[in-house]
Design a protein around this motif. Structure first.
Motif, short mmCIF file in Angstrom:
data_model
loop_
_atom_site.label_atom_id
_atom_site.label_comp_id
_atom_site.label_asym_id
_atom_site.label_seq_id
_atom_site.Cartn_x
_atom_site.Cartn_y
_atom_site.Cartn_z
N TRP A 1 23.02 55.00 48.54
CA TRP A 1 22.60 54.85 47.15
C TRP A 1 22.56 56.22 46.46
CZ3 TRP A 1 19.00 56.22 43.56
CH2 TRP A 1 18.92 55.41 42.43
N THR A 2 22.05 57.22 47.15
CA THR A 2 21.96 58.57 46.57
C THR A 2 23.35 59.14 46.32
OG1 THR A 2 19.88 58.92 47.72
CG2 THR A 2 20.99 60.88 46.91
N TRP A 3 24.28 58.90 47.23
CA TRP A 3 25.66 59.39 47.04
C TRP A 3 26.26 58.77 45.78
CZ3 TRP A 3 30.57 57.38 46.76
CH2 TRP A 3 31.61 58.29 46.91
N TRP A 4 26.07 57.46 45.58
CA TRP A 4 26.60 56.81 44.38
C TRP A 4 25.95 57.36 43.13
CZ3 TRP A 4 31.02 54.51 44.32
CH2 TRP A 4 31.50 53.88 45.46
N PHE A 5 24.66 57.63 43.19
CA PHE A 5 23.95 58.23 42.07
C PHE A 5 24.56 59.60 41.74
CE2 PHE A 5 20.66 61.19 40.60
CZ PHE A 5 20.29 60.58 39.42
N LEU A 6 24.79 60.43 42.76
CA LEU A 6 25.38 61.74 42.54
C LEU A 6 26.78 61.63 41.95
CD1 LEU A 6 24.21 63.56 45.80
CD2 LEU A 6 23.33 63.89 43.48
N LEU A 7 27.56 60.68 42.43
CA LEU A 7 28.90 60.47 41.87
C LEU A 7 28.81 60.11 40.39
CD1 LEU A 7 31.95 60.32 42.43
CD2 LEU A 7 31.63 57.87 42.94
N TRP B 1 16.35 75.97 48.87
CA TRP B 1 16.57 74.53 48.74
C TRP B 1 17.78 74.12 49.54
CZ3 TRP B 1 16.53 77.30 43.93
CH2 TRP B 1 17.77 77.75 43.53
N ILE B 2 17.82 72.85 49.87
CA ILE B 2 18.97 72.28 50.57
C ILE B 2 19.31 70.95 49.88
CG2 ILE B 2 18.45 73.32 52.81
CD1 ILE B 2 17.48 70.49 53.67
N TYR B 3 20.49 70.47 50.17
CA TYR B 3 20.94 69.19 49.65
C TYR B 3 21.17 68.24 50.80
CZ TYR B 3 21.41 71.86 45.40
OH TYR B 3 21.13 72.65 44.32
N PRO B 4 20.16 67.42 51.14
CA PRO B 4 20.30 66.50 52.28
C PRO B 4 21.43 65.49 52.10
CG PRO B 4 18.01 66.65 51.57
CD PRO B 4 18.84 67.35 50.54
N THR B 5 21.63 65.01 50.87
CA THR B 5 22.73 64.09 50.58
C THR B 5 23.74 64.86 49.75
OG1 THR B 5 21.19 62.23 50.55
CG2 THR B 5 23.36 61.88 49.57
N LYS B 6 24.94 64.97 50.29
CA LYS B 6 25.98 65.73 49.59
C LYS B 6 27.06 64.78 49.08
CE LYS B 6 25.27 69.86 52.28
NZ LYS B 6 25.87 70.99 52.92
N LEU B 7 27.58 65.13 47.92
CA LEU B 7 28.66 64.35 47.35
C LEU B 7 29.94 64.55 48.16
CD1 LEU B 7 29.35 62.43 45.04
CD2 LEU B 7 30.01 64.43 43.70
N ILE B 8 30.17 65.78 48.55
CA ILE B 8 31.33 66.10 49.40
C ILE B 8 30.85 66.92 50.59
CG2 ILE B 8 33.04 65.99 47.55
CD1 ILE B 8 33.00 69.06 47.50
N PRO B 9 31.53 66.81 51.72
CA PRO B 9 31.08 67.59 52.89
C PRO B 9 31.39 69.08 52.70
CG PRO B 9 33.13 66.45 53.40
CD PRO B 9 32.70 66.00 52.03
N TYR B 10 30.70 69.88 53.44
CA TYR B 10 30.93 71.33 53.53
C TYR B 10 30.53 72.12 52.29
CZ TYR B 10 33.95 69.45 57.20
OH TYR B 10 34.45 68.74 58.25
N SER B 11 29.93 71.49 51.30
CA SER B 11 29.55 72.26 50.12
C SER B 11 28.11 72.74 50.25
CB SER B 11 29.72 71.43 48.84
OG SER B 11 28.79 70.38 48.81
#
Length: 179
Positions: free
Chosen positions: A29-35, A81-91
């Motif tokens: 759900w968080t990934w879709w929100f970020l998208l 800070w960190i981003y536990p849910t990332k839109l794309i990997p490795y960023s």
């Protein structure tokens, strides 16, 4: 450790990061929100942008975007800070915040509020909403986690970014182009 061992370790870590992203982030759900947050603000901007002033508005937004990316990179590198849910990997940084939400909001403020007083009030309100509503919501969504950072710092960041960028643009771009 040899170069080959180091290379193998780096490949192993990259594979682990990718698998973690596939299993923990992608299509949540968080990934879709970020998208949505990377796409929707740009659609809004494209519909609302003043075509006559578009180049200067885009220039303003590019500066805000660059400041956001650099700040985000430092914060992530220092573990603030960190981003536990990332839109794309490795960023390291988060695309929706740096590339979309912050620059687009400030571009619209720059477009619609042409004098310092109204610009400052609009920027103050944007900083208030982003820092004290948007960021707690992002933490709740698990889109970001703070370690030694607080919402007051974010408020100051939004205010300084918008104010300094506007001052820079007004100083270095001829008035006939801005208006």
């Amino acid at each position: 450790m040899t170069k080959d061992q180091l290379h193998d370790l780096q490949e192993s870590h990259a594979l682990f990061e990718y698998q973690l992203w596939i299993n923990e982030s992608l299509f949540t759900w968080t990934w879709w929100f970020l998208l949505g947050m990377i796409i929707i603000p740009w659609i809004v901007l494209i519909k609302l942008i003043d075509r006559k002033r578009a180049p200067i508005i885009w220039f303003f937004g590019l500066i805000v975007l660059i400041i956001s990316i650099i700040t985000d990179e430092f914060g992530a590198d220092f573990g603030i800070w960190i981003y536990p849910t990332k839109l794309i990997p490795y960023s390291v940084f988060e695309l929706p915040f740096d590339f979309s939400i912050v620059p687009v909001a400030q571009m619209l403020i720059f477009q619609y509020f042409s004098n310092w007083k109204t610009f400052s009030v609009a920027l103050f309100l944007q900083a208030l909403v982003f820092a004290f509503i948007g960021e707690p919501f992002s933490i709740w969504l698990d889109a970001v986690a703070y370690y030694g950072w607080n919402f007051y710092y974010s408020f100051i960041f939004y205010m300084l970014t918008g104010t300094l960028t506007r001052a820079f643009v007004l100083k270095w771009i001829p008035k006939k182009i801005i208006n």
